[in-house]
Design a protein around this motif. Structure first.
Motif: not given
Length: 364
Positions: A213-214, A291-294, A319-324, A331-338
């Protein structure tokens, strides 16, 4: 105990995917695709694939007799020398398959253990891998027997903990006892270091996440740690701890851990307990997600399963959504704080530091 070789031949592998009811978090197709990436990480060349949908495993071969014949023909046509199952096989199933196919057969757990064996670098990492492999092979001495002796080394048989087939259970158990003693000694030393960290009042942030995931790239980007970060599954196993100064001036300790994966072998969770203590000791977890993973939601679920097993799922998590850079509109909603970031380009890292500064956690 043999040490694993530094170089080895490329094995031609056939993947066998079995679709069972409620088998893992990932969809079946993605699970088989992940098995292929694991095989490539173990330096195998995937030359074929066989799939079957079953309500329950066959007691003798896991797959049906018709599929067994199909697998034999496919292996012969592709000149394969290795069969990898995307399930856990019993020792008797492994033995029956090897005797019937006259080929080496390993399962998902054995494949992951082999990858860990390749990537272990520190003394602690090698001891932990050797313990996991020894406990795994102890239950499979009769299962691999003469077949592995005939087929030689390679994927599933190398690494710290690789044993000659003639070794008996008593010798392996004796080695397991020695390994547990050495790991416990290292764990006590780690505990002393953790006590010193507590006295320093520096908060501990631990990076967790699905493999690849990085996590290491993020640690490097935030702290210039210069640790190995490759586009491979389980590229790094050893824990790294670095200081990080937040915008407010607060200093924290940032550490990474081994990557998680669906169906993570219990032997590894147990063997890497000393390393994974960094998760249970953390004041805050940084959960890195590709974040790019299906199938990122399924990967998130797999990570939380491991956190539950470690009794750490109730810790504060950012939550850190990497590879933006690969999915700029995700969209990164639902995992706050993100926070949406690209550890490789640096995008979003300032926002991540700001979010960390706002967290209401402090060391106990």
């Amino acid at each position: 105990m043999q040490k694993y070789p530094l170089t080895f031949k490329t094995e031609k592998a056939i993947l066998v995917g079995i679709e069972l009811p409620k088998a893992g978090n990932l969809p079946f197709d993605e699970s088989v695709a992940e098995l292929g990436r694991l095989a490539e990480t173990a330096r195998a060349s995937v030359v074929g694939e066989l799939r079957q949908k079953r309500e329950r495993p066959d007691l003798r071969f896991f797959i049906g007799k018709g599929k067994l014949e199909e697998l034999r023909a496919l292996a012969a046509a592709k000149k394969a020398d290795l069969i990898i199952f995307d399930v856990d096989l019993s020792p008797s199933q492994t033995r029956n398959l090897e005797n019937s196919l006259n080929l080496k057969v390993i399962d998902r757990t054995e494949l992951i253990l082999d990858i860990f064996a390749q990537h272990a670098r520190s003394r602690e990492g090698k001891l932990q891998v050797e313990l996991a492999q020894s406990e795994f092979h102890l239950t499979r001495l009769s299962g691999h027997g003469a077949m592995m002796s005939r087929l030689g080394g390679g994927i599933g048989t190398r690494g710290p903990g690789e044993t000659k087939l003639e070794v008996d259970r008593r010798r392996i158990r004796k080695r397991i006892a020695v390994l547990k003693q050495e790991i416990e000694h290292l764990r006590r030393a780690q505990q002393l270091r953790r006590e010193k960290r507590r006295k320093s009042q520096l908060p501990l942030i631990t990076i967790v996440g699905y493999t690849n995931a990085g996590k290491s790239t993020l640690l490097n980007a935030l702290t210039q740690a210069n640790i190995l970060a490759e586009d491979l599954l389980f590229a790094t196993l050893d824990t790294t701890v670095r200081r990080l100064r937040l915008p407010s001036g607060l200093e924290v300790l940032l550490t990474d851990t081994v990557g998680f994966i669906q169906k993570l072998p219990h032997q590894l969770v147990a063997a890497f307990r000393a390393t994974l203590d960094e998760v249970t000791e953390a004041d805050l977890l940084l959960h890195v997600v590709d974040v790019s993973h299906d199938f990122r939601e399924e990967q998130i679920a797999a990570v939380y399963e491991v956190l539950e097993e470690l009794r750490a799922a109730d810790k504060p998590i950012v939550t850190v959504f990497n590879k933006s850079d690969l999915a700029p509109t995700a969209a990164i909603n639902g995992h706050e704080p993100a926070v949406l970031v690209s550890a490789r380009s640096g995008q979003g890292l300032a926002e991540l530091l700001r979010v960390l500064d706002q967290q209401p956690w402090r060391p106990s």
